[in-house]
Scaffold this active site. Sequence first.
Site, PDB file in Angstrom:
ATOM      1  N   ALA A 103      66.960  32.155 -45.782  1.00 33.65           N
ATOM      2  CA  ALA A 103      67.273  30.883 -45.135  1.00 33.65           C
ATOM      3  C   ALA A 103      66.081  30.523 -44.262  1.00 33.65           C
ATOM      4  O   ALA A 103      65.314  31.401 -43.848  1.00 33.65           O
ATOM      5  CB  ALA A 103      68.529  31.040 -44.295  1.00 33.65           C
ATOM      6  N   GLY A 115      68.979  34.958 -47.463  1.00 30.95           N
ATOM      7  CA  GLY A 115      69.676  33.917 -48.228  1.00 30.95           C
ATOM      8  C   GLY A 115      69.172  33.804 -49.661  1.00 30.95           C
ATOM      9  O   GLY A 115      69.915  33.369 -50.549  1.00 30.95           O
ATOM     10  N   GLU A 124      68.375  40.611 -42.399  1.00 27.23           N
ATOM     11  CA  GLU A 124      68.878  39.819 -41.264  1.00 27.23           C
ATOM     12  C   GLU A 124      68.979  40.608 -39.961  1.00 27.23           C
ATOM     13  O   GLU A 124      68.843  40.033 -38.877  1.00 27.23           O
ATOM     14  CB  GLU A 124      70.245  39.207 -41.601  1.00 27.23           C
ATOM     15  N   GLU A 183      71.050  36.404 -51.427  1.00 25.01           N
ATOM     16  CA  GLU A 183      72.456  35.970 -51.463  1.00 25.01           C
ATOM     17  C   GLU A 183      72.653  34.886 -52.529  1.00 25.01           C
ATOM     18  O   GLU A 183      73.670  34.854 -53.217  1.00 25.01           O
ATOM     19  CB  GLU A 183      72.883  35.477 -50.079  1.00 25.01           C
TER      20      GLU A 183
HETATM   21  N1  COA Z   1      62.032  30.920 -43.144  1.00 27.35           N
HETATM   22  C1  COA Z   1      61.075  30.064 -42.817  1.00 27.35           C
HETATM   23  N2  COA Z   1      59.798  30.178 -43.207  1.00 27.35           N
HETATM   24  C2  COA Z   1      59.488  31.237 -43.977  1.00 27.35           C
HETATM   25  C3  COA Z   1      60.443  32.198 -44.351  1.00 27.35           C
HETATM   26  C4  COA Z   1      61.781  32.002 -43.918  1.00 27.35           C
HETATM   27  N3  COA Z   1      62.766  32.818 -44.254  1.00 27.35           N
HETATM   28  N4  COA Z   1      59.834  33.134 -45.105  1.00 27.35           N
HETATM   29  C5  COA Z   1      58.536  32.794 -45.181  1.00 27.35           C
HETATM   30  N5  COA Z   1      58.317  31.641 -44.514  1.00 27.35           N
HETATM   31  C6  COA Z   1      57.052  30.912 -44.350  1.00 27.35           C
HETATM   32  C7  COA Z   1      56.139  31.576 -43.328  1.00 27.35           C
HETATM   33  O1  COA Z   1      56.511  31.191 -42.015  1.00 27.35           O
HETATM   34  C8  COA Z   1      54.809  31.026 -43.758  1.00 27.35           C
HETATM   35  O2  COA Z   1      54.693  29.682 -43.301  1.00 27.35           O
HETATM   36  P1  COA Z   1      53.300  29.178 -42.617  1.00 27.35           P
HETATM   37  O3  COA Z   1      52.247  29.367 -43.682  1.00 27.35           O
HETATM   38  O4  COA Z   1      53.578  27.753 -42.291  1.00 27.35           O
HETATM   39  O5  COA Z   1      53.094  30.072 -41.439  1.00 27.35           O
HETATM   40  C9  COA Z   1      54.923  30.977 -45.272  1.00 27.35           C
HETATM   41  O6  COA Z   1      56.321  30.957 -45.559  1.00 27.35           O
HETATM   42  C10 COA Z   1      54.304  32.171 -45.975  1.00 27.35           C
HETATM   43  O7  COA Z   1      54.898  33.345 -45.438  1.00 27.35           O
HETATM   44  P2  COA Z   1      54.028  34.571 -44.855  1.00 27.35           P
HETATM   45  O8  COA Z   1      54.913  35.319 -43.899  1.00 27.35           O
HETATM   46  O9  COA Z   1      52.718  34.079 -44.349  1.00 27.35           O
HETATM   47  O10 COA Z   1      53.787  35.415 -46.186  1.00 27.35           O
HETATM   48  P3  COA Z   1      53.537  36.992 -46.288  1.00 27.35           P
HETATM   49  O11 COA Z   1      53.137  37.232 -47.702  1.00 27.35           O
HETATM   50  O12 COA Z   1      52.635  37.453 -45.216  1.00 27.35           O
HETATM   51  O13 COA Z   1      54.969  37.680 -46.001  1.00 27.35           O
HETATM   52  C11 COA Z   1      57.369  37.924 -46.250  1.00 27.35           C
HETATM   53  C12 COA Z   1      56.039  37.493 -46.915  1.00 27.35           C
HETATM   54  C13 COA Z   1      58.498  37.542 -47.234  1.00 27.35           C
HETATM   55  C14 COA Z   1      57.390  39.427 -46.048  1.00 27.35           C
HETATM   56  C15 COA Z   1      57.546  37.183 -44.916  1.00 27.35           C
HETATM   57  O14 COA Z   1      57.334  35.803 -45.128  1.00 27.35           O
HETATM   58  C16 COA Z   1      58.913  37.335 -44.288  1.00 27.35           C
HETATM   59  O15 COA Z   1      59.226  38.401 -43.732  1.00 27.35           O
HETATM   60  N6  COA Z   1      59.764  36.281 -44.342  1.00 27.35           N
HETATM   61  C17 COA Z   1      61.055  36.266 -43.707  1.00 27.35           C
HETATM   62  C18 COA Z   1      62.037  37.115 -44.481  1.00 27.35           C
HETATM   63  C19 COA Z   1      63.389  37.103 -43.806  1.00 27.35           C
HETATM   64  O16 COA Z   1      63.583  37.622 -42.718  1.00 27.35           O
HETATM   65  N7  COA Z   1      64.369  36.489 -44.496  1.00 27.35           N
HETATM   66  C20 COA Z   1      65.716  36.447 -44.027  1.00 27.35           C
HETATM   67  C21 COA Z   1      65.957  35.204 -43.297  1.00 27.35           C
HETATM   68  S1  COA Z   1      67.663  35.098 -42.805  1.00 27.35           S
END
Ligand code: COA
Length: 258
Positions: free
Chosen positions: A66, A112, A135, A115
């Site tokens: 999400a 999400g 989460e 999910e």
């Molecule tokens: N919500 C909002 N934005 C998200 C996102 C999320 N769940 N997951 C990734 N993004 C965005 C990042 O903020 C980034 O945006 P920006 O370039 O404007 O800063 C872009 O997507 C790329 O993500 P980034 O983190 O730079 O890529 P990465 O390869 O370094 O890492 C992940 C990948 C998936 C490990 C990391 O993005 C992450 O941990 N995301 C959140 C996962 C999460 O907690 N999901 C559950 C949410 S309830």
Amino acid sequence: MSDSLLLQTRQGSVVVLELNRPDKLNALNRALIGELGFTLRTLDADASVRCIVLTGSGTKAFAAGADISEFADFQAPQGEDLSREGHEQLFGFIPQMQTPVIAAINGYALGGGLELAMSCHFRFASQNAKLGLPEVTLGLIPGYGGTQRLARLVGKGLAIELIGTARMLSAEEAQQAGLVNRVLPLEELLPAALETAQKMAGHSFPAIARALALIELGERDLEGGLEAEIQSFGSLFQSPDFKEGTTAFLEKRKPQFN
Ligand code: COA
């Protein structure tokens, strides 16, 4: 690249839907959840659509969760609304659809995103996929069905471990756990999902729709599911597809279902 949050293409009676926020790893904001829910309702009501494949755009993510930026300042009532709205619009709707939806997981499926994939009828994954429910690292729990569906798919113990540790599974681990049916090289993922979708689309749609509904019912109520199976089995004997399927078998030809 189109500005649309959701891309739609069609191959015969199969529709491919692509989550389209690649620069945000296809994070599910409210607009995308709403659009996907609306589109799936429309497709489910369209008799010419027999199967749907759902995937993410780009090569990195199906959906990384999400959209955290949308709820970072929420209080409890807004959090509850967010979860309820998601269930009603999308995550609880897919399992009730008569049209099968296959998730083609082409990279991260987190929070999400996983999910959403678990709401679909079954899942294929690319070798680079990573699946998890992180989460608790945000001080939350999965709010779009994850606590319920992960435990049903992989068993209670592994679900508790994965939710508790926020550990991501590799595609191979996910397959071993029963979370995904097949693992493929990234470039073969969509072709394989499409081939499976076309195969299902060629069979009797009313029969497949009935099987989906019964399997869903049986998850909540075994006795009710068995009784409904008896009644559904009987009623399908009156369907044109039964007549065509059995006639085609006896005439040693392929059935032509409408
Ligand atoms: N919500 C909002 N934005 C998200 C996102 C999320 N769940 N997951 C990734 N993004 C965005 C990042 O903020 C980034 O945006 P920006 O370039 O404007 O800063 C872009 O997507 C790329 O993500 P980034 O983190 O730079 O890529 P990465 O390869 O370094 O890492 C992940 C990948 C998936 C490990 C990391 O993005 C992450 O941990 N995301 C959140 C996962 C999460 O907690 N999901 C559950 C949410 S309830």
